[in-house]
Write a protein that holds these residues in place. Sequence first.
Motif, PDB file in Angstrom:
ATOM      1  N   TRP A   1       0.903  -2.052  47.763  1.00 53.78           N
ATOM      2  CA  TRP A   1       1.558  -1.407  48.915  1.00 53.78           C
ATOM      3  C   TRP A   1       2.852  -0.697  48.558  1.00 53.78           C
ATOM      4  N   HIS A   2       3.040  -0.416  47.261  1.00 55.86           N
ATOM      5  CA  HIS A   2       4.200   0.389  46.824  1.00 55.86           C
ATOM      6  C   HIS A   2       3.974   0.778  45.369  1.00 55.86           C
ATOM      7  N   LEU A   3       3.654   2.055  45.156  1.00 55.67           N
ATOM      8  CA  LEU A   3       3.291   2.479  43.795  1.00 55.67           C
ATOM      9  C   LEU A   3       3.803   3.886  43.512  1.00 55.67           C
ATOM     10  N   HIS A   4       4.276   4.090  42.272  1.00 56.95           N
ATOM     11  CA  HIS A   4       4.672   5.423  41.803  1.00 56.95           C
ATOM     12  C   HIS A   4       3.619   5.929  40.831  1.00 56.95           C
ATOM     13  N   LEU A   5       2.985   7.036  41.181  1.00 53.54           N
ATOM     14  CA  LEU A   5       1.949   7.609  40.303  1.00 53.54           C
ATOM     15  C   LEU A   5       2.411   8.859  39.579  1.00 53.54           C
TER      16      LEU A   5
ATOM     17  N   GLU B   1      11.001  -2.580  51.481  1.00 51.58           N
ATOM     18  CA  GLU B   1      10.333  -2.434  50.188  1.00 51.58           C
ATOM     19  C   GLU B   1      11.041  -3.259  49.112  1.00 51.58           C
ATOM     20  N   HIS B   2      10.243  -3.783  48.196  1.00 51.71           N
ATOM     21  CA  HIS B   2      10.743  -4.484  47.001  1.00 51.71           C
ATOM     22  C   HIS B   2      11.984  -5.328  47.254  1.00 51.71           C
ATOM     23  N   ILE B   3      11.877  -6.331  48.108  1.00 47.38           N
ATOM     24  CA  ILE B   3      13.050  -7.183  48.352  1.00 47.38           C
ATOM     25  C   ILE B   3      13.401  -7.970  47.080  1.00 47.38           C
TER      26      ILE B   3
ATOM     27  N   THR C   1       3.862  -3.363  43.964  1.00 49.67           N
ATOM     28  CA  THR C   1       4.325  -3.563  42.580  1.00 49.67           C
ATOM     29  C   THR C   1       5.560  -2.751  42.234  1.00 49.67           C
ATOM     30  N   ASP C   2       5.730  -1.592  42.915  1.00 49.64           N
ATOM     31  CA  ASP C   2       6.789  -0.650  42.511  1.00 49.64           C
ATOM     32  C   ASP C   2       6.634  -0.275  41.041  1.00 49.64           C
ATOM     33  N   SER C   3       5.412  -0.334  40.549  1.00 52.14           N
ATOM     34  CA  SER C   3       5.164   0.081  39.162  1.00 52.14           C
ATOM     35  C   SER C   3       5.634   1.534  39.036  1.00 52.14           C
TER      36      SER C   3
ATOM     37  N   ILE D   1       1.308   5.405  48.143  1.00 43.98           N
ATOM     38  CA  ILE D   1       1.818   6.270  47.076  1.00 43.98           C
ATOM     39  C   ILE D   1       3.215   6.770  47.427  1.00 43.98           C
ATOM     40  N   MET D   2       4.151   6.459  46.576  1.00 40.92           N
ATOM     41  CA  MET D   2       5.538   6.859  46.837  1.00 40.92           C
ATOM     42  C   MET D   2       5.698   8.378  46.686  1.00 40.92           C
ATOM     43  N   PRO D   3       6.523   8.961  47.579  1.00 41.70           N
ATOM     44  CA  PRO D   3       6.641  10.427  47.634  1.00 41.70           C
ATOM     45  C   PRO D   3       7.826  10.984  46.846  1.00 41.70           C
TER      46      PRO D   3
HETATM   47 ZN    ZN Z   1       9.459   2.342  44.206  1.00 38.38          ZN
END
Ligand code: ZN
Length: 346
Positions: free
Chosen positions: A13-17, A174-176, A247-249, A39-41
């Motif tokens: 539910w949180h990814l950088h591609l 996001e990502h606490i 993941t905020d990968s 997908i993060m913008p």
């Molecule tokens: Zn992120």
Amino acid sequence: MTQSLTITRPDDWHLHLRDGDMLRAVLPETARHFGRAIIMPNLVPPVVTGEQAGAYRDRILSALPEDMMFEPLMTLYLTEDTDPEDVAAAHASGLVKAVKLYPAGATTNSASGVRDFDKVRPVLEKMAEIGLPLCVHGEVTDPEIDIFDREEVFIDRVLDPLRQATPGLRVVMEHITTAQGAVYAQSGGSDLAATITTHHLIINRNHILVGGIKPHYYCLPVAKRENHRQALRIAATSGLPCYFLGTDSAPHTDANKLQACGCAGCFTATNTMALLAHVFEEDGALDKLEGFASKNGPAFYRVPENPGQITLVKQDAPVAFPEQIKTPDGPVTVFDPGFAVHWTVA
Ligand code: ZN
Ligand code: OTD
Ligand code: ZN
């Protein structure tokens, strides 16, 4: 002895591609295990309009290897010029699943984010009306505030007032990274949730700084003290529906990480599910992993769970994950948890 665990196919539910060559290199790492991802913008320039989100979605789908199934869930980057009607149309068409709020300057590529929250009030009101979630990077940017306190201060100064002023607005923190974030996430019933990354369940700030600086552990929000990591572990393994995996990968080439002013981000797409199995087992909560990775997110976002399943297998020998992913731009280092991992996705 082998042990195995089959769960509903998870979502991130949180990814950088990213885009281009980097997108093509990292997308299979996520699509191999995950059914969907938010997908993060934060591209350069950012994904601001519905039209841009549609074009980015098409680029992601054309980068997807033919034998893989994956659905990108698109987001819009909120700016002070965002048009509420464009947001509503992108949501109504089914394209956009959330809008992302970056306080200007808070993290990577956030320069176009929000400075004056009054300017985005009409968009937030429209979102509350149509039930479109706001994903929030929750750190203040005030230079007076210590970087380790920026999440806690954001909750009091920005997030809580913003939620009070916009009844009905659905929010994902996001990502606490703090105990305060975990507590606050529980306070808003079914309209408030928090994502938790894999790496924040594993590292605290000592991992970044003790015995020499470790750029691959540097991300934003920066990892905090050990008591905060423990609070995140309790939250993630609690089974409570307000916590789910994001993941905020965030891939950066080694050249961009390993320099005097290195980029923020941990790349965890490759081994996230294995690491989570390790973490949940260590906390005696393997039965809670499916809720965290596969069920709580779809429930919050009001979408069906993925139809398929994945099986995690525990083997006697430690698993050898690749140290790096090769990309045409240079290698991207895969997050190293610093301990042996025996779980793998079959
Ligand atoms: Zn992120
Ligand atoms: N944090 N790196 C990035 C984004 C995130 O705040 C985030 O979501 C990135 O590289 O895009 C990071 O450390
Ligand atoms: Zn963020």
